[in-house]
Design an enzyme around this catalytic site. Structure first.
Site, PDB file in Angstrom:
ATOM      1  CB  SER A   1      -0.496  30.273  10.252  1.00  0.00           C
ATOM      2  OG  SER A   1      -1.084  31.257  10.790  1.00  0.00           O
TER       3      SER A   1
ATOM      4  CD  GLU B   1       5.019  39.516   4.790  1.00  0.00           C
ATOM      5  OE1 GLU B   1       4.661  38.247   5.216  1.00  0.00           O
ATOM      6  OE2 GLU B   1       5.164  40.501   5.355  1.00  0.00           O
TER       7      GLU B   1
END
Length: 237
Positions: free
Chosen positions: A35, A110
């Protein structure tokens, strides 16, 4: 900072927007998952409309969809194996800039993207800053070897659980087709040693411990009123 949802969202937005302002024209950047990063994508979209030229390498299908929605051109590590910077979130960050990541189940991509970047920008709200790392460390495992990996993970002092999906039956499946094992640690005395120990287990793809990137990491800590920018002594501004 008040612990309300609105306050947390404001802190995440502030951190994400400040990270996006660090992006310069012509950069190739890594786009993490979560987010707080999506706020950075939102800000980048506005800067692109104002003339900024930038391309991104997404770390998940979710991020790729969000970036396309906001008009951010995308590329791959195959075409751009060296990145100017990467922006990502974290579940925890300690004073030595060591991280726990992985609630979004994108830890392998990531870590690949962060490792390819000259500078790693971590965006968090202040609740994510801790004195010592502890709690859940996500681990991506091959489905074929997950049960044997579970036994060896227990030997490292944790309680491991295969992460179950929320909106479907069965385990969470990563974008790489693997499982996520959430490993509950009461304490992590040596995060770097634990990261190496987990990586040595056959069947483990990657863990959510990020301890080897501290030299090029900048942490942006957001709250309702302002952001704090924490820079590793090894980073050249």
């Amino acid at each position: 900072m008040a612990g309300t949802a609105d306050a947390v969202a404001a802190a995440k937005r502030a951190a994400g927007y400040q990270a996006a302002e660090m992006v310069e024209d012509g950069m190739v950047i890594g786009l993490g998952t979560g987010s707080t990063v999506f706020y950075a994508i939102e800000c980048l979209s506005g800067r692109i409309r104002d003339g900024l030229s930038v391309v991104g390498v997404p770390t998940s299908y979710q991020t790729a969809m969000k970036a396309r929605e906001y008009g951010i051109p995308l590329t791959t590590l195959d075409d751009n194996p060296v990145l100017d910077l990467a922006i990502d979130g974290a579940d925890q960050a300690d004073p030595q800039f060591r991280l726990i990541k992985g609630r979004g189940a994108a830890i392998t991509r990531e870590k690949c993207v962060a490792s390819a970047a000259f500078r790693f920008i971590v965006v968090v709200d202040e609740a994510k800053m801790v004195k010592k790392l502890a709690g859940v460390v996500p681990v991506e495992t091959l489905p074929f070897a997950t049960k044997t990996a579970l036994a060896q993970l227990r030997g490292l002092g944790c309680r491991p659980f295969i992460r179950e999906a929320v909106k479907k039956d069965g385990p969470v499946i990563t974008d790489n087709g693997n499982f996520i094992v959430d490993c509950q640690f009461e304490e992590i005395p040596d995060p770097a040693l634990l990261e190496a120990g987990i990586a040595a287990i056959p069947g483990v793809i990657e863990s959510g411990l990020f301890t080897r990137l501290t030299g090029n990491t900048t942490i942006i800590v957001g709250n309702e009123k302002k952001c704090s920018v924490l820079t590793s002594p090894d980073v050249v501004p």
